[in-house]
Design a protein around this motif. Structure first.
Motif, mmCIF file in Angstrom:
data_model
loop_
_atom_site.group_PDB
_atom_site.id
_atom_site.type_symbol
_atom_site.label_atom_id
_atom_site.label_comp_id
_atom_site.label_asym_id
_atom_site.label_seq_id
_atom_site.Cartn_x
_atom_site.Cartn_y
_atom_site.Cartn_z
ATOM 1 N N ASP A 29 0.690 -1.021 0.009
ATOM 2 C CA ASP A 29 -0.137 -0.122 0.070
ATOM 3 C C ASP A 29 0.823 1.368 0.000
ATOM 4 N N PHE A 30 2.227 1.240 0.523
ATOM 5 C CA PHE A 30 2.902 2.428 0.739
ATOM 6 C C PHE A 30 3.995 2.671 -0.175
ATOM 7 N N LEU A 83 3.059 9.601 8.176
ATOM 8 C CA LEU A 83 1.761 8.762 8.068
ATOM 9 C C LEU A 83 1.296 8.562 6.847
ATOM 10 N N PHE A 84 0.574 7.443 6.531
ATOM 11 C CA PHE A 84 0.189 7.318 5.146
ATOM 12 C C PHE A 84 -1.351 7.368 5.300
ATOM 13 N N HIS A 85 -1.703 8.222 4.234
ATOM 14 C CA HIS A 85 -3.092 8.639 4.366
ATOM 15 C C HIS A 85 -3.925 7.835 3.176
ATOM 16 N N VAL A 128 -3.713 4.228 -0.679
ATOM 17 C CA VAL A 128 -2.849 5.486 -0.093
ATOM 18 C C VAL A 128 -2.586 6.431 -1.229
ATOM 19 N N ASP A 129 -3.038 7.738 -0.832
ATOM 20 C CA ASP A 129 -2.795 8.926 -1.852
ATOM 21 C C ASP A 129 -1.817 9.982 -1.298
ATOM 22 N N TRP A 132 2.969 15.080 1.207
ATOM 23 C CA TRP A 132 3.581 14.774 -0.012
ATOM 24 C C TRP A 132 2.472 13.789 -0.945
ATOM 25 N N ARG A 133 2.193 14.197 -2.029
ATOM 26 C CA ARG A 133 1.304 13.695 -2.692
ATOM 27 C C ARG A 133 1.673 12.256 -3.662
#
Length: 239
Positions: free
Chosen positions: A161-162, A212-214, A221-222, A235-236
């Motif tokens: 995901d990251f 933190l991964f959003h 994850v974006d 950071w996008r």
């Protein structure tokens, strides 16, 4: 002769007092007095704090509070039932020049709360001033040493995901990669391991702040959030 001799002890006593008042203080004595202050915290003994702090002192603690003597002394209260501990001085250094003495030292705190042990480390700098023959603290500044949080557990399968590239601005990117059961973030050739605190919250060793991964609306994850002092740099994710 008798009358003269009668006053000799008085003169000697007065001279001794004058010398004691003028004698320079030593680092050992500063440390002794300072340890007396911290030994008084657990029982809530305010007497040493009243004795060694000047009436016009400024005290700034590790929580960012700045207090005068009245507020400082009022803050010294016995620990609640079920709590115990000790604070010990370490690595003391001093600069003593004339009527001014600066003592810089570490504090090692141990605390037990209903059987659970906690530790903390602080650094404190005190400025002592001799006025009217008495040495007292006129200013004190404390801060707490940063400590990494406990490392949590995460399934390495979640690393997918990251992994990717994140952009802050044009030509300002950082990448997240995985090697086995370890996750890394890299920017401009500097590669750092990310340690999990929770499933999507990470930290770097000896770096204050969090990564933190959003997750966006599509459950992917974006963005990567670099959180420092409760403020976020976003950071996008680009790929």
């Amino acid at each position: 002769m008798f009358s003269v001799m009668k006053f000799v002890p008085v003169i000697v006593f007065a001279t001794t007092l004058a010398y004691a008042a003028d004698a320079p203080i030593t680092q050992d004595e500063l440390v002794r007095r300072t340890q007396e202050l911290y030994d008084a915290i657990v029982p809530g003994n305010q007497a040493p704090w009243k004795k060694y702090f000047a009436d016009d002192c400024i005290f700034s603690d590790e929580k960012g509070r700045t207090m005068d003597k009245a507020k400082l002394v009022a803050d010294i209260t016995p620990m609640p039932a079920g709590y115990s501990g000790a604070i010990k001085i370490d690595n003391a250094q001093s600069r003593i020049i004339g009527d001014t003495a600066v003592l810089s030292y570490d504090l090692n705190e141990t605390e037990t709360i209903f059987g659970q042990d906690l530790t903390a480390r602080y650094h404190v700098t005190d400025t002592w001033l001799r006025r009217s023959g008495e040495w007292k603290i006129v200013a004190s500044q404390a801060h707490r040493y940063y400590e990494d949080p406990a490392i949590g557990k995460i399934d390495p399968k979640k690393f997918g995901d990251f992994i990717g590239t994140y952009e802050l601005a044009p030509c300002q990117t950082r990448s997240v990669t995985a090697e086995g059961d370890k996750l890394f973030v890299e920017r401009k050739g500097k590669k750092e391991e990310l340690f999990p605190e929770t499933s999507d919250l990470f930290f770097r060793k000896s770096v204050e702040g969090r990564i933190l991964f959003h997750y966006g609306p599509n459950d992917a994850v974006d963005s990567l959030i670099d959180r420092r002092n409760n403020e976020d740099v976003v950071w996008r994710k680009t790929k």
